[in-house]
Design an enzyme around this catalytic site. Sequence first.
Site, PDB file in Angstrom:
ATOM      1  N   TYR A  51       0.846  -1.194   0.000  1.00 36.43           N
ATOM      2  CA  TYR A  51       0.000   0.000   0.000  1.00 36.43           C
ATOM      3  C   TYR A  51       0.879   1.241   0.000  1.00 36.43           C
ATOM      4  CZ  TYR A  51      -3.537   3.372   1.557  1.00 36.43           C
ATOM      5  OH  TYR A  51      -4.375   4.444   1.653  1.00 36.43           O
ATOM      6  N   ASP A  65      -1.145  15.942   6.125  1.00 36.10           N
ATOM      7  CA  ASP A  65      -2.040  15.275   5.174  1.00 36.10           C
ATOM      8  C   ASP A  65      -3.304  16.110   4.994  1.00 36.10           C
ATOM      9  OD1 ASP A  65      -3.236  13.412   3.513  1.00 36.10           O
ATOM     10  OD2 ASP A  65      -3.894  12.123   5.163  1.00 36.10           O
ATOM     11  N   ASP A  92      -3.222   5.468  -2.533  1.00 34.07           N
ATOM     12  CA  ASP A  92      -4.181   6.457  -2.066  1.00 34.07           C
ATOM     13  C   ASP A  92      -4.165   7.637  -3.032  1.00 34.07           C
ATOM     14  OD1 ASP A  92      -5.548   8.442  -0.700  1.00 34.07           O
ATOM     15  OD2 ASP A  92      -4.341   8.311   1.125  1.00 34.07           O
ATOM     16  N   ASP A  94      -6.375  10.171  -2.841  1.00 33.56           N
ATOM     17  CA  ASP A  94      -7.104  11.272  -2.208  1.00 33.56           C
ATOM     18  C   ASP A  94      -8.462  11.483  -2.891  1.00 33.56           C
ATOM     19  OD1 ASP A  94      -5.066  11.559  -0.415  1.00 33.56           O
ATOM     20  OD2 ASP A  94      -4.322  13.450  -1.179  1.00 33.56           O
ATOM     21  N   HIS A 119      -7.610   4.205  -4.462  1.00 29.16           N
ATOM     22  CA  HIS A 119      -8.888   4.584  -3.866  1.00 29.16           C
ATOM     23  C   HIS A 119      -9.071   6.088  -3.946  1.00 29.16           C
ATOM     24  CE1 HIS A 119      -7.217   5.878   0.085  1.00 29.16           C
ATOM     25  NE2 HIS A 119      -6.534   4.756   0.133  1.00 29.16           N
ATOM     26  N   GLU A 121     -11.731   9.195  -2.547  1.00 23.20           N
ATOM     27  CA  GLU A 121     -12.593   9.427  -1.393  1.00 23.20           C
ATOM     28  C   GLU A 121     -13.622  10.528  -1.658  1.00 23.20           C
ATOM     29  OE1 GLU A 121      -9.660  12.197   1.292  1.00 23.20           O
ATOM     30  OE2 GLU A 121      -8.986  10.210   0.665  1.00 23.20           O
ATOM     31  N   CYS A 129      -6.684  14.240   6.799  1.00 21.47           N
ATOM     32  CA  CYS A 129      -6.513  12.866   7.282  1.00 21.47           C
ATOM     33  C   CYS A 129      -7.848  12.295   7.742  1.00 21.47           C
ATOM     34  CB  CYS A 129      -5.507  12.844   8.427  1.00 21.47           C
ATOM     35  SG  CYS A 129      -5.345  11.242   9.231  1.00 21.47           S
ATOM     36  N   ARG A 164     -13.644   5.227  -1.314  1.00 23.26           N
ATOM     37  CA  ARG A 164     -13.558   5.437   0.142  1.00 23.26           C
ATOM     38  C   ARG A 164     -14.616   6.448   0.555  1.00 23.26           C
ATOM     39  NH1 ARG A 164      -8.358   8.180   3.277  1.00 23.26           N
ATOM     40  NH2 ARG A 164      -9.621   9.663   4.458  1.00 23.26           N
ATOM     41  N   GLU A 194     -13.859   4.677   5.987  1.00 26.18           N
ATOM     42  CA  GLU A 194     -12.855   5.202   6.897  1.00 26.18           C
ATOM     43  C   GLU A 194     -13.411   5.426   8.295  1.00 26.18           C
ATOM     44  OE1 GLU A 194      -9.964   5.217   7.815  1.00 26.18           O
ATOM     45  OE2 GLU A 194      -8.904   6.723   6.639  1.00 26.18           O
ATOM     46  N   ASN A 216      -9.180  -0.384   7.220  1.00 20.72           N
ATOM     47  CA  ASN A 216      -7.975   0.390   7.514  1.00 20.72           C
ATOM     48  C   ASN A 216      -7.608   0.193   8.979  1.00 20.72           C
ATOM     49  OD1 ASN A 216      -5.913   2.234   7.724  1.00 20.72           O
ATOM     50  ND2 ASN A 216      -7.205   4.044   7.505  1.00 20.72           N
TER      51      ASN A 216
END
Length: 304
Positions: A51, A65, A92, A94, A119, A121, A129, A164, A194, A216
């Site tokens: 990952y 983040d 990731d 975002d 992924h 989101e 974050c 996500r 998440e 996660n």
Amino acid sequence: MTGLLAAATPAADKRAAFRAGLASGTIQRFPGAFNPLVARLIQEIGFEGVYVSGAVVSADLALPDIGLTTSTEVAERGRQIARVTDLPVLIDADTGFGEPMSAARTVSMLEDAGIAGCHLEDQVNPKRCGHLDGKAVVPVEEMVRRLRAAVSARRDPNFVLCARTDAAGIEGIDAAIDRAGAYAEAGADLIFTEALRTVADFEKFRAAMPIPLLANMTEFGKSELIPAATLERIGYNAVIYPVSTLRLAMFAAEAGLREIFERGTQSGLLDRMQPRSRLYELLQYERYNEFDSDIFDFTLGRNQ
């Protein structure tokens, strides 16, 4: 030199392996790699995938983040990591780094980088974050447009698009389940919810969703740290440990630097360091001799 300067497994095969793993009934464990050498170690130990965390890419640049990294920076780190491992790499992405067209371009960039899946989101852009308070999510319709754009840009049908949702901590689990259903209809292959908190939360989500799910297990966040075997029993298909290796490394680096600062020598730290011989083993120094005998023309002592 096959498998030496770069992984021997083609990107298409890694994507197919990721798809097969999600359908296998065995949970796919994806520790985070903060650099390519860690990815090689993850493969050697026997995990199913690697990952690449957006939070870790940010932290590696000494940035929080909060959406400050670019698609180019993330894709390049993904390319560096995917190059050295035969395992599928999930990254990731975002929010897709902008509007739906940006999400589409991001998918194309990640495919070109040899990534097996990403992924996207449903946070507002710029994001923050997933285990911090004060997040905000976009309307469902906006995330659906984001996902449909990503699906339209996909050239390899085995490239895994994971949706996500950060809605559980904002709108509640039921709303997150409704969102996940809409995201699956929009073409998501995998759902990542998440900041679920308890085993019961994960069980509720599994019971409501017919497609593969990702958990996660990040430290110091909202979620209870649930063993992979328990997640597998619940019916989860994949689990990520996004920041674990960076946290381990930074803890050790800080402790060591403080000792050097205070004592003026690292001599008391040698038993906490990876010896030169182990580093060279991971780098496959000896195999480079097959290419050029002038490269590897030395021996190492036992404790080096």
